[in-house]
Enzyme design. Sequence first.
Site, short mmCIF file in Angstrom:
data_model
loop_
_atom_site.label_atom_id
_atom_site.label_comp_id
_atom_site.label_asym_id
_atom_site.label_seq_id
_atom_site.Cartn_x
_atom_site.Cartn_y
_atom_site.Cartn_z
N ASP A 77 24.02 35.29 0.70
CA ASP A 77 24.53 33.93 0.78
C ASP A 77 25.43 33.72 -0.42
O ASP A 77 24.97 33.51 -1.54
CB ASP A 77 23.36 32.93 0.79
CG ASP A 77 23.84 31.49 0.87
OD1 ASP A 77 25.07 31.27 0.86
OD2 ASP A 77 22.98 30.59 0.96
N TYR B 241 18.47 28.54 -2.63
CA TYR B 241 18.78 27.45 -1.69
C TYR B 241 19.82 27.96 -0.70
O TYR B 241 20.78 28.61 -1.10
CB TYR B 241 19.34 26.24 -2.45
CG TYR B 241 19.76 25.09 -1.56
CD1 TYR B 241 18.82 24.27 -0.95
CD2 TYR B 241 21.11 24.80 -1.35
CE1 TYR B 241 19.20 23.21 -0.14
CE2 TYR B 241 21.50 23.74 -0.55
CZ TYR B 241 20.55 22.95 0.06
OH TYR B 241 20.93 21.89 0.86
N LYS C 146 31.86 26.13 -0.09
CA LYS C 146 32.38 25.66 -1.39
C LYS C 146 33.83 26.10 -1.65
O LYS C 146 34.74 25.52 -1.09
CB LYS C 146 31.40 26.03 -2.50
CG LYS C 146 30.03 25.37 -2.23
CD LYS C 146 29.06 25.31 -3.38
CE LYS C 146 27.92 24.37 -3.03
NZ LYS C 146 26.65 25.01 -2.71
C1 LIG Z 1 25.69 24.72 -1.43
C2 LIG Z 1 24.98 25.87 -0.84
C3 LIG Z 1 24.63 25.92 0.53
C4 LIG Z 1 24.84 24.75 1.45
O1 LIG Z 1 26.19 24.45 1.60
P1 LIG Z 1 26.58 22.97 2.12
O2 LIG Z 1 28.07 23.05 2.24
O3 LIG Z 1 26.09 22.02 1.09
O4 LIG Z 1 25.92 22.80 3.43
C5 LIG Z 1 24.07 27.08 1.02
N1 LIG Z 1 23.84 28.13 0.23
C6 LIG Z 1 24.16 28.12 -1.08
C7 LIG Z 1 23.92 29.35 -1.90
C8 LIG Z 1 24.71 26.99 -1.66
O5 LIG Z 1 24.99 26.98 -2.96
#
Ligand SMILES: *Cc1c(COP(=O)(O)O)cnc(C)c1O
Length: 461
Positions: A264, A169, A292
């Site tokens: 990511d 994701y 995060k």
């Molecule tokens: C949570 C997450 C996102 C999206 O971040 P948001 O702050 O919710 O937009 C993107 N990539 C990864 C790996 C994530 O865990």
Amino acid sequence: MLDALKKAFSGNDEHRTAPAGKKNDISREKSAVLYEKAKQFFPGGVNSPVRAFKSVYGTPLFIERGDGCFLWDADGNQFIDFCCSWGPLILGHNHPKIRERVTKTLEKGLSFGAPTALENELAELILKNNKYLEKIRFVSSGTEAVMSAIRLARGYTGRDKIIKFEGCYHGHSDSLLVKAGSGLVTFGETSSAGVPKAFAAETIVLPLDNRDAVESAFSQFSGQIAAIIIEGIPANNGLLIQEPAYVQFLRDITKQHGALLIFDEVITGFRLGFEGAAAHYGIQPDIITYGKIIGGGMPVGAYGASAELMACISPDGAVYQAGTLSGNPVAMAAGIAQLTELKGSGFYKALNAKASEFVEAIRRYIAAKNYKVKLFHVGSIFWFAFTDQEHIRTASAIDHGSMEHYKVFHRELLNRGIYLGPSGYEVGFISAAHSKIELEKAKRAIFESLDELFRHNKPAA
Ligand SMILES: *Cc1c(COP(=O)(O)O)cnc(C)c1O
């Protein structure tokens, strides 16, 4: 979150009256009233789909406050929290150092739309302690960070296509709300209404842990692939721990074809260690994204790369990216306070050792009882999978039917004061605020919940 995406469209509440309603169920009266009201205001009553508890029993809990590793809901129920706001709260809730720094900062005003020294301070803290980055740009969410990183990769290479993996994701931007089509190497299909087919056609979705698929994609779309994007460790659709050699293969093949490798690290950044998954593997990606943890509980994201790559970003370069609230002083203050604690010597060693001990004790219990459940784990991230497979490395290896077990497990845990993410596809997080005493209590609750679950679902002989 992928699960949330699927569930978001189902929109039926029938399961709430299913086998729930056990005698010892916690009270959710006030949460239920708040949820009914919220449904008048928000689609599904929430501002992010997984919060609607569609994949577990009962009404969503409305949270009133958090402190340390604890959460309290509107009905006064207390929980040991392993969701930790989906990862950001690596120091637990309401950490005094973060609270102080934020309070001191907000007394001077909330936003200026002009540079502040706080941005320099957070950037310096990160760049001085991370050998995988030379320059960084702050944004306001993980989604924004990844969206910008993809644009940078396309702008730098002059190519349009990207490769992503099924089971990863990367936020909700158009190019990435795409799932695998049929066949090994195909264009993705959109996983949300409203994403133009033309966008999906630029995203190639491949299975994880499959070198042939990546090689075929590079030969089929020779000279067209801008980047491969992968989560540092895929942790949004179960915990799909990859073999380091496979990640090295991705590094090598991208380099060979003049494509970029994007890690990511929105979850793994500052989680596996201060330098995240890059240091975990000892692999230099071309672009890294954060979110995060970086904001200490405030909305912050970031992307970073070499000075050469970052020179492509406006106003230095031709890749446009901007933000009214980017580098917001209060958010920067929270990030500075949190990352300062993490940088302290021995922080990750202690956290990861505590997590390992917790996981090992649960694994011993599971083995002794011969229960069909596995606890996967890396650093302070863990995931319960109701399976007997030794490894789960791909999205397709997850048994979707086993999520029925998770629903029961989740309810039993809530009834015993343990809060896990409301979906079996979500991982759990251990924070520095989880003391040995609370982890001991949590273990007992987990043992009892597994006993309760398998009382009715006898382990296979
Ligand atoms: C949570 C997450 C996102 C999206 O971040 P948001 O702050 O919710 O937009 C993107 N990539 C990864 C790996 C994530 O865990």
